[in-house]
Design an enzyme around this catalytic site. Structure first.
Site, PDB file in Angstrom:
ATOM      1  N   ASP A 229       1.934   4.109   2.688  1.00  0.00           N
ATOM      2  CA  ASP A 229       0.887   4.944   2.096  1.00  0.00           C
ATOM      3  C   ASP A 229       1.473   6.044   1.204  1.00  0.00           C
ATOM      4  O   ASP A 229       1.518   5.886  -0.016  1.00  0.00           O
ATOM      5  CB  ASP A 229      -0.026   5.530   3.181  1.00  0.00           C
ATOM      6  N   ASP A 230       1.894   7.147   1.808  1.00  0.00           N
ATOM      7  CA  ASP A 230       2.462   8.279   1.059  1.00  0.00           C
ATOM      8  C   ASP A 230       3.699   8.752   1.811  1.00  0.00           C
ATOM      9  O   ASP A 230       3.682   9.783   2.497  1.00  0.00           O
ATOM     10  CB  ASP A 230       1.424   9.412   0.972  1.00  0.00           C
TER      11      ASP A 230
ATOM     12  N   HIS B 112       0.862  -1.190   0.000  1.00  0.00           N
ATOM     13  CA  HIS B 112       0.000   0.000   0.000  1.00  0.00           C
ATOM     14  C   HIS B 112       0.892   1.232   0.000  1.00  0.00           C
ATOM     15  O   HIS B 112       1.295   1.724   1.045  1.00  0.00           O
ATOM     16  CB  HIS B 112      -0.919  -0.027   1.238  1.00  0.00           C
TER      17      HIS B 112
ATOM     18  N   HIS C  75      -9.516   1.075  -0.940  1.00  0.00           N
ATOM     19  CA  HIS C  75      -9.440   1.781   0.336  1.00  0.00           C
ATOM     20  C   HIS C  75     -10.827   1.717   0.978  1.00  0.00           C
ATOM     21  O   HIS C  75     -11.834   2.019   0.316  1.00  0.00           O
ATOM     22  CB  HIS C  75      -9.083   3.252   0.120  1.00  0.00           C
TER      23      HIS C  75
ATOM     24  N   GLU D 224     -10.825   3.783   6.308  1.00  0.00           N
ATOM     25  CA  GLU D 224      -9.725   4.662   6.741  1.00  0.00           C
ATOM     26  C   GLU D 224     -10.353   5.725   7.642  1.00  0.00           C
ATOM     27  O   GLU D 224     -10.102   5.763   8.838  1.00  0.00           O
ATOM     28  CB  GLU D 224      -9.024   5.290   5.527  1.00  0.00           C
TER      29      GLU D 224
ATOM     30  N   HIS E 129       1.252   4.750  -2.572  1.00  0.00           N
ATOM     31  CA  HIS E 129       0.857   5.534  -3.755  1.00  0.00           C
ATOM     32  C   HIS E 129       2.115   6.167  -4.321  1.00  0.00           C
ATOM     33  O   HIS E 129       2.754   6.964  -3.631  1.00  0.00           O
ATOM     34  CB  HIS E 129      -0.136   6.618  -3.371  1.00  0.00           C
TER      35      HIS E 129
HETATM   36  N1  ADE Z   1      -4.461   8.719  -2.007  1.00  0.00           N
HETATM   37  C1  ADE Z   1      -3.222   8.767  -1.529  1.00  0.00           C
HETATM   38  N2  ADE Z   1      -3.201   8.436  -0.229  1.00  0.00           N
HETATM   39  C2  ADE Z   1      -4.475   8.158   0.123  1.00  0.00           C
HETATM   40  C3  ADE Z   1      -5.104   7.747   1.321  1.00  0.00           C
HETATM   41  N3  ADE Z   1      -4.424   7.556   2.449  1.00  0.00           N
HETATM   42  N4  ADE Z   1      -6.433   7.572   1.321  1.00  0.00           N
HETATM   43  C4  ADE Z   1      -7.123   7.772   0.205  1.00  0.00           C
HETATM   44  N5  ADE Z   1      -6.596   8.149  -0.948  1.00  0.00           N
HETATM   45  C5  ADE Z   1      -5.268   8.340  -0.991  1.00  0.00           C
HETATM   46 ZN    ZN Z   2      -3.656   4.853   0.545  1.00  0.00          ZN
END
Ligand code: ADE
Ligand code: ZN
Length: 349
Positions: free
Chosen positions: A286-287, A25, A205, A208, A27
């Site tokens: 995630d990011d 996971h 997703h 969350e 992006h």
């Molecule tokens: N796009 C990038 N990170 C995300 C996240 N945590 N939740 C939803 N969309 C995303």
């Molecule tokens: Zn994500």
């Protein structure tokens, strides 16, 4: 039956960093570091609304998912050419190798780019070439997972799928991301049914910020094989039972959850509860460029905050292999490598 060697607390961070793992996971647009954003902006003549790297980084103070997404989409606006997508992915893959990631399934958001007039070809081809070169150079394997933006319509998702199908060989699955609350899974039931018919793997997703009902919807209406985040499942006992019984993995992102105020204090993160309930939970970044750390930083900070130990470390790495979309024989080989890493840590203890 394998018995996990008990590793003393002082050596746990080293083991968490050294153990082989899969990242499921992440992006790719969320791996764009501010330095690379400014370098690409300059290369492409794109104007940014921040004066420099420091003022951009200073803006990374998020109150919820949407406050992050607004900045994340602005950052992605510097990506124009195949070389840009290649450079971004190579930077991530090199970083992942340093964290002993042996396999990664990378999310990308084509609509963030096609909406700005960038064609599908440079997006997918640039990412694909990086995956091929990284495997040759460092031995890391990867797959690409195309994510639909859920704040847009299902018609737009269907059109995006059509545009991507000429590159079908380059992505293994589809997912669903962006603003969750108010954009329930049922909005995308038709496009996910089409993806299933095409033989694409499916993730989404869910849970969350959104309620357990969105996780049920991801499973029953989208036929998702993995749930991205899913941490809100703990509020629904029947759902927890189903996730456990069907071994549906959750790709959890601790530092993301902390930075987006899902669990403002990492000590309150529910990962220990998910594992104790027998769920196939995993740790992911995630990011990473936006949330303060790549996968090892997620492991080390989560364990320091929650007091989890070597049993959970082994379980999380083993879960990451189980949850990946690769043949069983490769999962088995990775488990062997994982047990060797634990044996090595035990020898040093
Ligand atoms: N796009 C990038 N990170 C995300 C996240 N945590 N939740 C939803 N969309 C995303
Ligand atoms: Zn994500």
């Amino acid at each position: 039956m394998y018995t996990v060697p008990q590793i003393e607390a002082a050596r746990l961070p080293g083991l968490l960093r050294a153990m082989p793992k899969a990242e499921l996971h992440m992006h790719i647009e969320g791996s764009l570091e501010p330095e690379l954003i400014f370098a690409l902006a300059q290369r492409n003549g794109v104007a940014l609304s921040y004066a420099d790297v420091e003022s951009l980084r200073a803006a990374y103070a998020f109150t919820n998912l949407q406050s992050f997404l607004d900045i994340y989409y602005a950052g992605a606006s510097v990506l124009l050419t195949e070389q840009d997508f290649y450079d971004m992915a190579m930077a991530y893959l090199e970083r992942a190798v340093a964290d002993n990631v042996v396999h990664t399934e990378i999310f990308f958001d084509p609509q963030t780019h096609t909406a700005r007039g960038v064609a599908m070809a440079p997006v997918i081809q640039g990412l694909h070439k990086a995956c091929v070169d990284a495997e040759k150079r460092w031995g890391i394997s990867s797959q690409l997972i195309l994510n639909f933006l859920r704040h847009l319509s299902e018609e737009e998702a269907l059109q995006t799928l059509d545009e991507a199908l000429p590159y079908r060989a380059y992505f293994s699955g589809v997912g669903l991301d962006s603003s969750e609350v108010g954009n329930p899974p049922e909005k995308f039931a038709r496009v996910f049914a089409r993806c299933k018919d095409l033989g694409l793997r499916r993730v989404a997703h869910a849970g969350e910020e959104g309620p357990p009902a969105y996780i049920w919807g991801a499973l029953d209406l989208l036929h998702a094989e993995r749930v991205d985040h899913g941490v809100q499942a703990v509020h629904d006992a029947a759902l927890m039972q189903r996730l456990k019984d069907e071994r549906i993995p959750l790709t959890v992102c601790p530092l993301s959850n902390q930075k987006l105020q899902v669990f403002p204090d990492l000590a309150d993160h529910n990962m220990p509860q998910l594992l104790a309930a027998g769920l196939v939970a995993t740790v992911n970044s995630d990011d990473p460029a936006y949330f303060g750390g790549y996968i090892n930083e997620n492991f080390v900070q989560l364990f320091a905050a929650t007091g989890m130990g070597s049993d959970e470390a082994y379980q999380l790495a083993a879960n990451s292999f189980e949850a990946s979309f690769v043949p069983q024989s490769r999962k088995q080989a990775w488990l062997g490598q994982l047990q060797m890493a634990f044996a090595e840590a035990a020898r040093q203890s």
